[in-house]
Design an enzyme around this catalytic site. Sequence first.
Site, PDB file in Angstrom:
ATOM      1  N   GLU A   1      37.048  35.352  41.984  1.00 23.42           N
ATOM      2  CA  GLU A   1      35.961  35.498  41.503  1.00 23.42           C
ATOM      3  C   GLU A   1      35.022  34.603  41.375  1.00 23.42           C
ATOM      4  O   GLU A   1      33.053  35.393  41.587  1.00 23.42           O
ATOM      5  CB  GLU A   1      36.436  35.158  40.251  1.00 23.42           C
ATOM      6  CG  GLU A   1      37.728  36.849  39.415  1.00 23.42           C
ATOM      7  CD  GLU A   1      38.279  36.318  37.871  1.00 23.42           C
ATOM      8  OE1 GLU A   1      39.246  37.541  38.009  1.00 23.42           O
ATOM      9  OE2 GLU A   1      38.357  35.615  37.195  1.00 23.42           O
TER      10      GLU A   1
ATOM     11  N   LYS B   1      49.245  33.250  31.237  1.00 27.86           N
ATOM     12  CA  LYS B   1      47.838  33.213  32.611  1.00 27.86           C
ATOM     13  C   LYS B   1      48.207  32.691  33.668  1.00 27.86           C
ATOM     14  O   LYS B   1      48.181  31.660  33.929  1.00 27.86           O
ATOM     15  CB  LYS B   1      46.462  33.873  31.835  1.00 27.86           C
ATOM     16  CG  LYS B   1      46.289  35.051  30.704  1.00 27.86           C
ATOM     17  CD  LYS B   1      46.551  36.599  31.717  1.00 27.86           C
ATOM     18  CE  LYS B   1      45.518  36.917  32.362  1.00 27.86           C
ATOM     19  NZ  LYS B   1      44.343  37.314  31.322  1.00 27.86           N
TER      20      LYS B   1
ATOM     21  N   SER C   1      44.948  30.616  31.739  1.00 26.50           N
ATOM     22  CA  SER C   1      44.070  30.492  30.563  1.00 26.50           C
ATOM     23  C   SER C   1      44.228  29.277  29.139  1.00 26.50           C
ATOM     24  O   SER C   1      44.987  28.619  29.241  1.00 26.50           O
ATOM     25  CB  SER C   1      44.379  32.171  29.945  1.00 26.50           C
ATOM     26  OG  SER C   1      43.818  32.277  28.336  1.00 26.50           O
TER      27      SER C   1
ATOM     28  N   ASN D   1      45.186  33.088  36.485  1.00 27.45           N
ATOM     29  CA  ASN D   1      43.840  33.272  37.375  1.00 27.45           C
ATOM     30  C   ASN D   1      43.687  33.107  38.450  1.00 27.45           C
ATOM     31  O   ASN D   1      43.589  32.075  38.995  1.00 27.45           O
ATOM     32  CB  ASN D   1      42.750  33.576  35.930  1.00 27.45           C
ATOM     33  CG  ASN D   1      43.333  33.593  34.356  1.00 27.45           C
ATOM     34  OD1 ASN D   1      43.958  34.981  34.684  1.00 27.45           O
ATOM     35  ND2 ASN D   1      42.747  32.945  33.636  1.00 27.45           N
TER      36      ASN D   1
ATOM     37  N   LYS E   1      12.014  26.370  49.480  1.00 27.99           N
ATOM     38  CA  LYS E   1      13.108  25.295  49.646  1.00 27.99           C
ATOM     39  C   LYS E   1      14.285  25.666  48.599  1.00 27.99           C
ATOM     40  O   LYS E   1      15.232  25.637  48.594  1.00 27.99           O
ATOM     41  CB  LYS E   1      12.834  23.784  49.145  1.00 27.99           C
ATOM     42  CG  LYS E   1      12.164  23.784  50.553  1.00 27.99           C
ATOM     43  CD  LYS E   1      11.352  22.228  50.619  1.00 27.99           C
ATOM     44  CE  LYS E   1       9.846  22.459  49.793  1.00 27.99           C
ATOM     45  NZ  LYS E   1       8.930  23.074  50.641  1.00 27.99           N
TER      46      LYS E   1
ATOM     47  N   SER F   1       7.180  18.900  44.532  1.00 29.34           N
ATOM     48  CA  SER F   1       8.578  19.149  45.052  1.00 29.34           C
ATOM     49  C   SER F   1       9.522  18.211  45.210  1.00 29.34           C
ATOM     50  O   SER F   1      10.696  18.359  45.934  1.00 29.34           O
ATOM     51  CB  SER F   1       8.765  20.137  46.053  1.00 29.34           C
ATOM     52  OG  SER F   1       7.849  19.175  46.617  1.00 29.34           O
TER      53      SER F   1
ATOM     54  N   THR G   1      41.941  53.934  52.046  1.00 28.21           N
ATOM     55  CA  THR G   1      40.218  54.474  52.206  1.00 28.21           C
ATOM     56  C   THR G   1      40.170  54.647  50.284  1.00 28.21           C
ATOM     57  O   THR G   1      41.200  55.122  49.226  1.00 28.21           O
ATOM     58  CB  THR G   1      39.546  55.252  52.777  1.00 28.21           C
ATOM     59  OG1 THR G   1      40.746  56.508  52.327  1.00 28.21           O
ATOM     60  CG2 THR G   1      39.940  54.994  54.259  1.00 28.21           C
ATOM     61  N   HIS G   2      39.147  54.762  49.592  1.00 33.74           N
ATOM     62  CA  HIS G   2      39.140  54.870  48.552  1.00 33.74           C
ATOM     63  C   HIS G   2      39.763  54.289  47.548  1.00 33.74           C
ATOM     64  O   HIS G   2      39.999  55.143  46.504  1.00 33.74           O
ATOM     65  CB  HIS G   2      38.682  56.170  48.124  1.00 33.74           C
ATOM     66  CG  HIS G   2      38.565  56.826  49.266  1.00 33.74           C
ATOM     67  ND1 HIS G   2      36.601  57.865  49.115  1.00 33.74           N
ATOM     68  CD2 HIS G   2      38.331  57.459  50.252  1.00 33.74           C
ATOM     69  CE1 HIS G   2      36.374  58.741  50.245  1.00 33.74           C
ATOM     70  NE2 HIS G   2      37.506  58.283  50.495  1.00 33.74           N
TER      71      HIS G   2
END
Length: 478
Positions: A300, A293, A287, A295, A335, A33, A165-166
């Site tokens: 993310e 782009k 990109s 991003n 661990k 280990s 909401t939603h």
Amino acid sequence: MPTSPEPTPGFAKAWSGRLEGGSNPTLEDYTSSLQEDLPLAPFDLEGSRAHARALARAGLLDADTTVKLLAGLERVGDELAAGSFQFLSSDEDIHMAVERRLTELIGDPARRLHTGRSRNDQVALDLRLWAKQACWRLVEAAAGLQGVLLARARRERLTLIPGYTHLQRAQPIHLAHHLLAYFEMLERDVQRLRQCRQRLDLSPLGAGALAGTTLAIERAAVASELGFAGVTGNSLDAVSDRDFAVELVFDCALVAVHLSRLAEDLILWNTREFSFVSLPDSWATGSSLMPQKKNPDVLELVRGRAARPISSLMGLLTVLKGLPMSYNRDLQEDKHHLFSAVAATEASLLALTGLLAEVRFNRERMELAARDPELLATDLAEHLVAHGVAFRRAHELVGQAVRQAEERGQKLDSWLRSSWRELGLPDDPDSSGLFDARAALARREQPGAPGPSATEAALREAAARLRRSRAWVTRQRR
Ligand code: ARG
């Protein structure tokens, strides 16, 4: 980590009395280990120094041996810190690597260090020391993000934004209220991490392999020397308990879920469709194919990396679930999960803190969305209730008004203004500021509500809590 296959002259395996000949190289490789153990090294040395002093106090080491041991441990620590420590493939784990090197450096006295101690209580000790520091670091990082949330909320105390909401526009709130919702979530995380640290603050040293030791080692003294609040109870439990690791990994998983939700909000808000926020170029990526782009990769990854602590939680629980009492080598697998969960969570906290500090809020876009009169349909229904209409009836009436306005292609407020008498509304909606979002917020001043005074109170409360957390972080620094 490069290891050398050279066996060290004069240092046999710890169990060479019982097992004859060398180990199969595949066994060495499979059971090692070393790689995972590295973060434990400073704690292992700290524990060994305290243990050596306890052995001396118990009359088990003479003064000369003690001095040699402590100096040797110091040198091993220096080598590890400098990166000059040469690991061997036969080392098995950090505990054996340290003892092997100590033997090379100081010879015979090194053979007395493991007196009254097993690697079982040693690794439990190292893990607890590591986990205490991890809790502390995570609280510091979470408070850092809370600090940015609070600072940004202060400047957006009156910025209107729709509450959802939603994922449908629901009612107007202040941006500060939205940011403080995340402050609240993180506050629970901070409390949990502090409690986790408090619960794990016990030294297992002295539990031995499983049944303590016959030698007169003062457990409480070693514990307090190492900064623990006390000693663990049952020796069997002490060497096989990893509940503290499960708790810490759970705490990380929940922090990561909270961060993931914040990241998701920012990702949505950063779309052209919402345009509530703009990322500074330094926190965006491009990109490789589409030149236009920009991003939100960091966000993310905060969302995606939450998978690590969440899976670590499952991983760790799975390691533990079938273990008979007490120490089993399965525990070595703890661990990987513990370290991965903490590292991912701390990194995401720091990244999100940096990004949030610099994100630009597009107030005009937010306010435009928040001023949609439909968002005050509930206020209208409650206005009717205040005039004695039953809520269900009021809901029905306002629902019909919304539908009729939509059928006529009109905004709810203009439709109501032209027809409030026919609809049987008690008064002109404009006279009571019914369709003014700011007036609507001023009507919401209960504790925890988004009204301007309630928000002021929430900002003050958040500042006080943050001061308490920061004071705790300073107090616990070691
Ligand atoms: N590397 C081991 C672990 O992490 C240390 C304890 C070894 N104990 C044993 N009885 N083989 O669990």
